[in-house]
Design a protein around this motif. Sequence first.
Motif, PDB file in Angstrom:
ATOM      1  N   GLU A   1       0.829  -1.202   0.000  1.00 33.10           N
ATOM      2  CA  GLU A   1       0.000   0.000   0.000  1.00 33.10           C
ATOM      3  C   GLU A   1       0.867   1.257   0.000  1.00 33.10           C
ATOM      4  OE1 GLU A   1      -3.072   2.277   3.024  1.00 33.10           O
ATOM      5  OE2 GLU A   1      -3.217   0.079   2.859  1.00 33.10           O
ATOM      6  N   VAL A   2       1.879   1.271   0.852  1.00 32.00           N
ATOM      7  CA  VAL A   2       2.766   2.435   0.913  1.00 32.00           C
ATOM      8  C   VAL A   2       3.583   2.548  -0.363  1.00 32.00           C
ATOM      9  CG1 VAL A   2       4.822   3.347   2.065  1.00 32.00           C
ATOM     10  CG2 VAL A   2       2.865   2.589   3.414  1.00 32.00           C
ATOM     11  N   LYS A   3       4.028   1.422  -0.902  1.00 36.02           N
ATOM     12  CA  LYS A   3       4.776   1.461  -2.163  1.00 36.02           C
ATOM     13  C   LYS A   3       3.932   2.072  -3.273  1.00 36.02           C
ATOM     14  CE  LYS A   3       7.282  -1.457  -5.443  1.00 36.02           C
ATOM     15  NZ  LYS A   3       7.743  -2.837  -5.746  1.00 36.02           N
ATOM     16  N   GLU A   4       2.677   1.670  -3.352  1.00 34.84           N
ATOM     17  CA  GLU A   4       1.786   2.212  -4.388  1.00 34.84           C
ATOM     18  C   GLU A   4       1.572   3.708  -4.196  1.00 34.84           C
ATOM     19  OE1 GLU A   4      -1.698  -0.155  -4.078  1.00 34.84           O
ATOM     20  OE2 GLU A   4      -0.741  -1.965  -4.885  1.00 34.84           O
ATOM     21  N   ARG A   5       1.518   4.147  -2.951  1.00 43.67           N
ATOM     22  CA  ARG A   5       1.359   5.583  -2.694  1.00 43.67           C
ATOM     23  C   ARG A   5       2.573   6.362  -3.208  1.00 43.67           C
ATOM     24  NH1 ARG A   5      -1.466   6.224   3.329  1.00 43.67           N
ATOM     25  NH2 ARG A   5      -3.505   5.363   2.727  1.00 43.67           N
ATOM     26  N   PHE A   6       3.763   5.850  -2.955  1.00 44.20           N
ATOM     27  CA  PHE A   6       4.965   6.504  -3.460  1.00 44.20           C
ATOM     28  C   PHE A   6       4.969   6.538  -4.981  1.00 44.20           C
ATOM     29  CE2 PHE A   6       6.728   6.433   0.765  1.00 44.20           C
ATOM     30  CZ  PHE A   6       7.781   7.333   0.746  1.00 44.20           C
ATOM     31  N   VAL A   7       4.574   5.443  -5.603  1.00 48.98           N
ATOM     32  CA  VAL A   7       4.551   5.376  -7.069  1.00 48.98           C
ATOM     33  C   VAL A   7       3.566   6.398  -7.634  1.00 48.98           C
ATOM     34  CG1 VAL A   7       3.924   3.929  -9.046  1.00 48.98           C
ATOM     35  CG2 VAL A   7       5.324   2.981  -7.195  1.00 48.98           C
TER      36      VAL A   7
END
Length: 623
Positions: free
Chosen positions: A282-288
């Motif tokens: 979830e956090v990775k997708e937010r950064f992307v």
Amino acid sequence: MIPLEAFFRRPAAGAVALAPSGGSIAFLKSHRSRMRLWIRDLSAAKDAGRLVSGSDDRDVSDFRWVTDDRLVYMHHDVGSAQNSLCAVNRDGTNRRLLSHFAGPSSLLSVGTGRLEESSDTGEPFVLVQTDLRRSHVSDLCRVGAESGTITIAARNPGFVRQWFTDSAGKVTLVVGTRGPRAFLLWRPPKTDQWQQVEEYGFGEIARPLFFGKESRTVFVSSNAGRDKACLCRLDLETGREEVVFEHPEVDVEQASYSRRRELLEFAMYETDRACYRFFDDEVKERFVRIQKSLQDSEVKNPELRLCSRSDDESQWVVHAGRPNWRGAYYHVDHGTGALREIGKVSPWLPDVLDSVTEPIRVRGRDGLSIPGYLTLPDTEKRHSLPMVVVPHGGPWSRDSSGFNPEVEFLASRGYAVLRLNYRGSRGYGRRFLEAGYRQWGLAIQDDITDGVLWALQEGVADPSRVAIFGCSFGGYIALCGLAKTPEIFSCGVSYAGISNLLTWLGKEPERWGPYGALVPRMIGDPVRDETRLRAGSPSYLADRIKAPVFIAHGGLDRRTSMDEAMKFVEMLRTKGRRVTYLFIDGEGHGFQREENRIHFYSQLEEFLGEHLGKGDASPDSRE
């Protein structure tokens, strides 16, 4: 040409932090050349923020949201080294002085509930680390955010290096020292008894980052039994470490944990630039998504850093920047997907400067690989440039790829800038760090020299126009360079630098506090190592200095003495050397007041222009 002041003005936005429930941000912004605390309502599109702190002679150095409606902040007075803790409501009302602290002080954390060992009524409080009882030994004080009532939350018996608190603000972990060894103490829940978790050998440590889901688990950056520090999960009851993530080339020193979801989100480390290892999709997708939104708005390839978030983690504040762009802060609402700019750090600078910064590797004379950065004025100018070598301070710090106003200022004037993470710099493992121990003026200096020789061999630098400029330990390196390799440098600048290691180490040894036992092993002993330290002290090598020197120092500098700097200036003058100096009585270790900083850099620009030529001008054009 971009005005000098544009690089060294105080920022228009800095240290941005969301209120616990989101909706508002607090930030630091320059007003009348002083850093002040501002509040902005994010629901009002045109709200530029309101000033809630006021002082024309002091800066706000730090602040914390205590509740959605109350903040505490620290005023720092450079002239007296006094810190004042103040509080204010979000709307600017109920501003009051909570306490004065005479010595160095810093905000540690905030608590909002009743502490088990206290008899307070649940008033929100802030913890302040300060030498309240005796100098050079920091106790932990609890200060009520409304009443200003001060109580000592934890007394330092003399060996504590760092304090760590749980989410309620209770002191639960400490890192201490016994001689050259470090140890970790833990106070289990519902007890007042401290127990030792582990003891570490010289150079080893497990540095706590944050508690995990269980109160007995803490995530640490640990180099115990290994070269590179890695992210570990430490069981406080057993002392057992479980490696979560490690990198083969650099230390892993930062990570992020979600309190709401009780899980590890990412680790952060620096190679040639900041990098992430994500553990949560979830956090990775937010950064992307943030990266893509910024790319769509023509902010190309920025380095992202998460600065703050609301308690429910639905709102973020991030900073995006690059080596040649000071960057901007953005508010992200993950519920709606909206991303909007809060403000640029330096809106008076162009979004993209002409300079280009490249990572480099220099092979030292003993085969050690030395990382660093080369900044060029632009992509076209790459050969026979006047060059300024800028060694970082510390020495136990490092240069990074992010925006550096000194570097960009020098590049804007046409100079190539060489920065080296010489041996002893942090972030590259224990062996690299310890290779710099007891090597002040020796192998560390050789790394700087080898870097200059590399730049000359590559054809980047004009051999007749190389300067060296450093602050603090970097200023010491600059003076050593002028004395030990006078054939290399055309001029040098020492800003708050050390000139005499023997007197510097011998003065007020108690100022090192818990680190005192480490100093002889890391730097040297002024009695046993007198010969070596004398050979590494610029004041004993003054006869060798031939090039013009510029020395700048603050009269209130408590780390490096201005008296020593003045003696060194007089020594050079009696030997007939060309010396420019700038002494400012009301400043400390590095000039903090904007007007003094700009004055210093204007003199630096004039000094370099006189002795290197201006930018890409020929050597014959020097004034």
